[in-house]
Design an enzyme around this catalytic site. Structure first.
Site, PDB file in Angstrom:
ATOM      1  N   GLY A 501      40.117  44.917  44.913  1.00 22.92           N
ATOM      2  CA  GLY A 501      38.766  45.162  44.686  1.00 22.92           C
ATOM      3  C   GLY A 501      38.253  44.835  43.322  1.00 22.92           C
ATOM      4  O   GLY A 501      39.070  44.241  42.592  1.00 22.92           O
ATOM      5  N   ASP A 613      55.554  42.439  41.559  1.00 22.44           N
ATOM      6  CA  ASP A 613      54.610  41.610  41.413  1.00 22.44           C
ATOM      7  C   ASP A 613      54.496  41.200  39.634  1.00 22.44           C
ATOM      8  O   ASP A 613      53.305  41.400  39.210  1.00 22.44           O
ATOM      9  CB  ASP A 613      53.083  41.829  41.810  1.00 22.44           C
ATOM     10  CG  ASP A 613      52.312  40.724  41.968  1.00 22.44           C
ATOM     11  OD1 ASP A 613      52.689  39.584  42.020  1.00 22.44           O
ATOM     12  OD2 ASP A 613      50.973  40.776  42.373  1.00 22.44           O
TER      13      ASP A 613
END
Ligand code: NAG
Ligand code: NAG
Ligand code: NAG
Ligand code: NAG
Ligand code: NAG
Ligand code: NAG
Length: 820
Positions: A501, A613
């Protein structure tokens, strides 16, 4: 698309079992121009625009209603009448909901009385912006716009061109789109200039140009959840024999937080074209290509591609490449990992494309380098192309508007409406009782545990029942405080966006600056990441890890609050921004800091966490350029000590992904080492890990840099701003370290501790000769004691093998330093 509308509508009218859509728009105005009765069409009622003068939507009326004397029996009744505008005339609608709306105009010309509507030439203005200029409708045309409209009065004006000119309309639809129909985050920019950030999509005006049900049949407004028309793709295929239609009888697996049926209906996702591979072409690699006319050259378009992998029999089987206008738009697309590891789950990708002079949008799909040679395939289920409309504000409208404001009455009504709305909202918020803690935690699941003694603690209970000694409950922040601290999520405070988001800059009550990561409100997308991040972050504190200040899970919000990192991501200091270049020393210090953070994750007190990541956007810098690793959303507890592996779905970012992890789905902390190796080259060369606009051999930084490293010519690709500033010994060792990180097999890669040690040594090599020269930057502490003095003898002779001798000694020292 337009000329076929009549035909579609006749189909529609013959339909016996209309589909009743489940979506009910908040704003929903359907107007029939010129009719005296209300008209039913696609299960919806279009209201006559001539009812009850005074209460009608038509406000500035220089118009006449017109009936078609000879309507075609197959054409819908909406097209049997029209409103003809002999002077500028407006419709006004009271919009109750902020956000994306769909506006459709129906034009179906006929001749009656003195008017031949096919000769009409006029402009249409929405909110004072010219949407259609000198428009003519020779055939039936439906124009659809998708735009952001705020609460208040929406004015739609028809303005005839010329002295004796006139305009007309048969029908108007204005309705609010579902939440997140157009989102700002995530669209990829495909253009010659090679920017990668998305445009500000939700505030743009979009005009639908093409809407295609690939591999499927015509879908009428009856078949669609938002009363759209989707046409088959056959006419756009460049080589029909390259493609093969496929379909499924199983409805798509919609997932919570994922694509909804309003994005595209089942029928779009249940049909596709795939590669037509028969025995003759078994080994051939080819693309399927479509060419869609877009009408205008040199303007931007939003291209939305829809996918649903119902052709694969197992996960992670299908990898393919997507091209738009011959540019690589998405490499190695792996739908399995994008759809939370569920097959037949719908997904879409948005691309913003600066179109070329051809007025053609060319979309291709084809095999990727990662395709299994025995299962080569590529699929596409749907295409939508929307033009980004460049708005012109009309002069006459502004004049009118001034008069209008003087009149003031309408404004008064709007203000009153807003005031009432505000009151209602405040009242509602106040009344809402605080949920008990247990209710707030509904939907939380236990953290998955992969063995190893240090995790048994975690497995004892779920997050909500067992917050642990340093419980997360102390980190809970009331939603109201977050609203206050972000000026109610002020768009101007957005500092980033991601899969999860938007990220806002904010200030907490105690004046701490924070970064606030807000999951898409109401959606549960990313809930697992949310939980993981709270669980992990709440238990680790380290100087080189971005710390969690708190979180909020109220009113279906998922919000994470972090310490604010003044200087933002490392990436933005390497390329693509106006930041001054970092010196080599600064870069090394940053790498060292990040390596410490990752090393701590792997071995520190929280132990055994694999980040999964690591990339330059996840390494953030504080005001003193101290690096901190961020974004543990994908983290998993990893194996301890022994080399057992964890098998989970492949996650991570392209360009940084460990090939071994990818091939064998074998997750170890060496996957982070690989990704960090890519970061090291990124730092050295100041270019992205993947740059699709470069030539084939340069696209992937890891491959490209390794070629130069193996040739011993790494200095040829060093960031030009560093040329002459890196000592050869430092560069050589750096290249070797990065190379080792990128070893094909995890076992051949160094541990993060080794990497850290090497980096400190590299900094030492760089500093050793220059210590008497002026320092560019002296706010770091010296770490000379970490390097055995014997290994600094001369710069050139020591660069090989130095890492192994004393690693363990230095390493244990580091561990005691860092294992706080
Ligand atoms: C779409 O609707 C039309 C009529 O409403 C119907 O004939 C057709 O079969 C439907 N198509 C699909 C794919 O459901
Ligand atoms: C059309 O529908 C509107 C809203 O439902 C209603 O107020 C109006 O009276 C109807 N007009 C006619 C002519 O039936
Ligand atoms: C709608 O947007 C306007 C301006 O962007 C803002 O002032 C208003 O508070 C918003 N209203 C609601 C209900 O969100
Ligand atoms: C998005 O566009 C709107 C209107 O064009 C503008 O006010 C706003 O600042 C833009 N936001 C960003 C982040 O560019
Ligand atoms: C492809 O070859 C296999 C055996 O080599 C044969 O059984 C099959 O019928 C062939 N398929 C086509 C489409 O020719
Ligand atoms: C597919 O098309 C792209 C863009 O035109 C091209 O670069 C690529 O080589 C093509 N792939 C194959 C296998 O033909």
């Amino acid at each position: 698309m337009e000329t076929k509308v009549l035909h579609f509508l006749s189909l529609v009218l013959l339909s016996v079992f209309p589909l009743s859509p489940s979506f009910t728009p908040t704003d929903n105005y359907l107007i029939s121009g010129g009719s005296t009765t209300n008209i039913s069409l696609y299960n919806r009622v279009f209201i006559s625009d001539s009812t009850k003068p005074g209460s009608s939507y038509l406000s500035v009326d220089r118009s006449i209603p017109l009936n078609n004397p000879n309507p075609s029996p197959n054409s819908p009744t909406l097209y049997h009448t029209a409103r003809v505008f002999t002077g500028s005339s407006s419709y006004k609608f009271n919009i109750k909901k902020n956000g994306t709306h769909l506006v459709r105009f129906h034009f179906s010309p006929f001749a009656a009385q003195n008017y031949d509507l096919s000769t009409a030439k006029f402009s249409v203005l929405v909110k004072g912006s010219l949407i259609l200029r000198d428009f003519r409708a020779k055939n039936t045309v439906v124009k659809e716009l998708i735009l952001n409209i705020d609460v208040g009065v929406l004015e739609i004006m028809f303005r005839p061109g010329g002295d004796k000119g006139f305009g007309f309309v048969n029908g108007i639809e204005v309705f609010s789109a579902p939440e997140n129909f157009i989102v700002d985050a995530g669209a990829r920019l495909i253009s010659v200039t090679g920017d990668e950030e998305s445009k500000n999509l939700s505030s743009q005006v979009l005009e639908t140009i093409q809407r295609i049900n690939v591999g499927g049949l015509l879908l009428t407004p009856f078949n669609d959840t938002l009363w759209r028309t989707w046409i088959p793709d056959d006419d756009f295929l460049v080589l029909k024999s390259a493609a093969k239609r496929v379909q499924t009888t199983h409805p798509p697996n919609y997932q919570e937080g994922g694509v909804t049926p309003e994005i595209a209906p089942d029928n779009v996702y249940m049909t596709a074209q795939e590669m037509n591979i028969d025995n003759a072409t078994l080994n051939a690699r080819f693309n399927i290509t479509w060419r869609f006319p877009v009408g205008s050259a040199g303007v931007g378009h939003l291209v939305r591609l829809h996918f649903c992998d119902f052709v694969s029999v197992s996960l992670n089987q299908l990898y393919f490449d997507v091209y738009i206008n011959k540019y690589s738009a998405y490499k190695d697309l792996d739908l399995s990992s994008l759809t939370f590891h569920v097959l037949s789950s719908p997904y879409y990708l948005d691309f913003v494309v600066d179109s070329d002079d051809s007025a053609i949008m060319e979309v291709s799909i084809g095999p990727s380098d990662m395709s299994n040679p025995l299962k080569i395939n590529a699929i596409l289920n749907g295409v939508e192309i929307m033009k980004l409309v460049n708005l012109e504000v009309s002069e006459t409208w502004s004049e009118k508007r001034n008069i209008w404001i003087l009149g003031g009455s309408v404004i008064g009504v709007v203000v009153l409406c807003l005031a009432i709305l505000a009151l209602v909202l405040v009242f509602k918020c106040k009344k809402k009782p605080r949920k008990p803690a247990s209710a707030e935690s509904v939907g939380w699941t236990p953290l998955r545990v992969y063995g190893g003694s240090s995790y048994s603690r975690m497995s004892e209970g779920t997050v909500n029942t067992s917050p642990g000694p340093n419980g997360y409950h102390g980190l809970r922040i009331p939603f109201a405080d977050i609203q206050l601290g972000t000026n109610n999520f002020d768009k101007n405070l957005i500092i980033g966006s991601g899969g999860f988001g938007m990220v806002y800059k904010g200030v907490l009550k105690n004046n701490t600056k924070v970064a606030i990561k807000r999951g898409v409100p109401g959606s549960r997308q990313g809930l697992p990441e949310f939980q993981t991040e709270i669980t992990i972050l709440s238990r680790i504190r380290h100087h080189h890890l971005v710390s969690l200040v708190g979180y909020c899970e109220e009113q279906s919000e998922m919000i994470l609050v972090y310490e604010y990192m003044d200087k933002g991501p490392l990436k933005s200091h390497l390329y693509g921004s106006k930041h001054p270049p970092l010196s080599w020393k600064q870069r090394l210090e940053i790498c060292i800091g990040a390596a410490r953070g990752i090393h701590y994750l792997h071995t520190g007190s929280a132990q055994g966490i694999i980040h999964r990541d690591i990339k330059s956007t996840n390494i953030l810098l504080d005001e003193n350029y101290v690096a901190k690793v961020a974004d543990f959303g994908l983290s998993r507890s990893g194996p301890c000590l022994n080399e057992t592996h964890v098998s989970t779905g492949v996650k991570g970012s392209f360009g940084y992904l460990d090939p071994e992890y990818f091939r064998r789905q074998q997750l170890t902390d060496k996957s982070d080492v690989y990704s960090f190796g890519v970061v090291l080259f990124e730092v050295l060369c100041a270019r992205p890990a993947v740059d699709p606009l470069l030539t084939r051999e340069q696209v992937n930084l890891a491959e490209w840099a390794m070629q130069w490293q193996r040739k011993g010519m790494l200095k040829k690709i060093v960031d030009p701003r560093l040329i002459g500033k890196i000592k050869p010994s430092s560069l050589k060792k750096f290249g070797e370290t990065a190379e080792k990180c990128l070893a094909e097999y995890g076992v051949d890669r160094p541990t993060m501790g080794d990497v850290l040690w090497n980096l400190e040594y590299i900094l030492q090599l760089q500093e050793s000769g220059t210590s008497r020269e002026a320092h560019e930057d002296s706010n770091i502490t010296k770490i000379e004691q970490h390097v055995p003095s014997s290994s600094v003898r001369t710069e050139e002779e020591d660069v090989s093998g130095g890492s192994d001798i004393t690693t363990s000694k230095v390493f244990s020292q580091l561990m005691t330093n860092e294992g706080r």
